[in-house]
Design a protein around this motif. Sequence first.
Motif: not given
Length: 186
Positions: A83-90, A117-128
């Motif tokens: 079930a795990v996909e590896l993602v190489t990214s900041g 920037d990181a917190l905004a990115e986490i917020r972007r990829v999270l569903a409401p």
Amino acid sequence: MGHHTFDASRAEKLERPERRYRFLSTEELLWAVALSDDDTVADLGSGTGFYTDDLAPHAGDVYAVDVQEAMHDYYREKGVPEAVELVTSGVSDLPLDDGTLDAAVSTMTYHEFASDDALAEIRRVLAPGGRLVVVDWAAAGSGDPGPPIEERYAADEAAAALRESGFDVEHEAVRSETFLLIATAE
């Protein structure tokens, strides 16, 4: 505050349950993230997949996100669950669509990526309503386990940063060496 990454040549140190679970148990992590079997979750700063392995049986899809390919190499050798996909990214540039995640966790890695920037990115990829769980080394800790004190954050500092980035902080706990924050995307 320093932003460093864990030395991948010492990855085996991250696979010591007697030390890791002392600061965050599987049960506490699963309670905090409150996953459903079909949820999509990201482990931000997944390293060797130590906590990713704990999440995988309880979610539909899991992204193990780490900036170091060497950590993913270690995880591959150890064995990556299906079930795990590896993602190489900041964390500040996640290759995920808007609202992709039902939840995200950061276990002892917030100090490595903490930024607007990181917190905004986490917020972007999270569903409401998506859940973010942060467990990290506390600034009030001894500095013996974990990173040096000057690289750590206080729980109230991290909670304020989350609020400023569009999260509702629902739970805050401070322990002797770590803190736990549970937040939802507004």
